[in-house]
Scaffold this motif. Sequence first.
Motif, short mmCIF file in Angstrom:
data_model
loop_
_atom_site.label_atom_id
_atom_site.label_comp_id
_atom_site.label_asym_id
_atom_site.label_seq_id
_atom_site.Cartn_x
_atom_site.Cartn_y
_atom_site.Cartn_z
N LEU A 41 16.74 -3.35 3.51
CA LEU A 41 17.01 -4.63 2.84
C LEU A 41 16.07 -4.82 1.66
O LEU A 41 16.49 -5.27 0.58
CB LEU A 41 16.85 -5.77 3.84
N GLU A 42 14.80 -4.48 1.85
CA GLU A 42 13.83 -4.62 0.76
C GLU A 42 14.18 -3.68 -0.39
O GLU A 42 13.99 -4.03 -1.56
CB GLU A 42 12.42 -4.31 1.29
N SER A 43 14.70 -2.51 -0.07
CA SER A 43 15.11 -1.57 -1.11
C SER A 43 16.25 -2.14 -1.94
O SER A 43 16.26 -2.04 -3.17
CB SER A 43 15.52 -0.24 -0.47
N THR B 298 6.34 6.28 6.32
CA THR B 298 5.77 4.98 5.96
C THR B 298 5.56 4.13 7.20
O THR B 298 4.52 3.47 7.36
CB THR B 298 6.69 4.25 4.97
N GLY B 299 6.56 4.11 8.09
CA GLY B 299 6.44 3.32 9.31
C GLY B 299 5.30 3.76 10.20
O GLY B 299 4.67 2.94 10.88
N SER C 118 2.06 -3.54 3.99
CA SER C 118 3.52 -3.58 4.07
C SER C 118 4.13 -2.30 3.51
O SER C 118 3.49 -1.54 2.77
CB SER C 118 4.06 -4.77 3.26
N LYS C 119 5.39 -2.06 3.84
CA LYS C 119 6.09 -0.89 3.31
C LYS C 119 6.20 -0.95 1.78
O LYS C 119 6.00 0.07 1.11
CB LYS C 119 7.47 -0.74 3.96
N PRO C 120 6.55 -2.11 1.18
CA PRO C 120 6.58 -2.15 -0.29
C PRO C 120 5.23 -1.83 -0.92
O PRO C 120 5.18 -1.21 -1.98
CB PRO C 120 7.01 -3.60 -0.58
N THR C 121 4.13 -2.24 -0.28
CA THR C 121 2.81 -1.93 -0.81
C THR C 121 2.54 -0.43 -0.75
O THR C 121 1.99 0.16 -1.69
CB THR C 121 1.73 -2.70 -0.03
N ILE C 122 2.92 0.21 0.34
CA ILE C 122 2.77 1.66 0.45
C ILE C 122 3.62 2.35 -0.60
O ILE C 122 3.18 3.31 -1.26
CB ILE C 122 3.15 2.15 1.85
N SER D 20 7.20 2.63 -11.01
CA SER D 20 8.46 2.86 -10.30
C SER D 20 9.57 3.29 -11.23
O SER D 20 10.56 3.85 -10.78
CB SER D 20 8.87 1.60 -9.54
N VAL D 21 9.47 3.03 -12.53
CA VAL D 21 10.52 3.40 -13.45
C VAL D 21 10.19 4.65 -14.24
O VAL D 21 10.93 5.03 -15.14
CB VAL D 21 10.85 2.25 -14.42
#
Length: 337
Positions: free
Chosen positions: A30-32, A155-156, A232-236, A274-275
């Motif tokens: 969902l975050e992706s 990541t998890g 968090s996963k987004p931070t990783i 990221s880009v």
Amino acid sequence: MPNSLEPISPDEAVQFYLNNRQTELADGTLESYRYKLTHFVEWCEADGIENLNELSGRDILRFKQSRQDDLAPVSLKAQMDALRAFIRFAESIDAVEQDLHSKVLSPSLDRGDRERDVLVEEEQAEAALDYYRQFHYASRQHTTLTLLWKCGARTGTLRAFDLGDYDPENARLLAKHRDGTPLKNKQDGERLIALSDDTCQVLNDYIQHHREDVMDENGRDPLLTTKHGRVSKPTIRATCYRGTHPCRYNGGHCPHGRDPDECQALNPPEKAPSVCPSTRSPHAWRRGAITYHLTEDVPIEVVSDRMNVSPDVLEAHYDRRSEEVKVEQRREYLEGV
């Protein structure tokens, strides 16, 4: 604009879509989707599209073209596939014209561009780790990238490590499935991970000097922390992208010929790497680590246990050694036979 359409802003429509899929998607997925669709919303705002009813196939093509210079083919395909799924949903709530999703042109990929072939090469990983050793030693970012490269963890799994899971005396980490921090394979993913002396040294210094002494929402002491609790996963993910941004460790020379003052991967900085086509995701770090271990003649059974992936899946999706490397490794075992 067809009379049946009901006015709605791109931002509101995306939020409707994410709320609708919240119960069926894992948090990371969902975050992706949220991350990818944020680029579309921002593009609409910049292009003056305030009502999604106005969106056309030509608009979608212009959005794709605006992104293709900043994304690798794999990332561009993921971006457009996410947009197509959203547009199909938007059709169902009378936000866009029917069948608009068929006008979302997602690029086809050659074998070399497929996600399973994207990995962090040894040279790239060592350059990133050297940079952090020199300028941000034992920071959370340095520790995260060290564990990714040395352990090949998901990541998890990184998130799941508690402070007490680290055993410095025996140089190992315990991966354990718990409420709030599940492992992908649940109890089958639980294992002890042996650590090298240099990895332990980074962990020891991180814990002593840089780890935020905080608990998570479950009252546990995470190993990797921010001021707000467990990482968090987004931070990783952001750490992985930033860690492989080439301008960070090659003196500012862009391998893609971009002007650093105008590059969207650097401006604004919070969207940074990221880009950039050279940056890599956490999964690319994992794939690279597995390939590196195999290249260093670590037996496939050992890599399988350490990284918690079956030999068949490992060979099909993670082992990116060239045939030349494989044949030379076999030759070493067969000499004298």
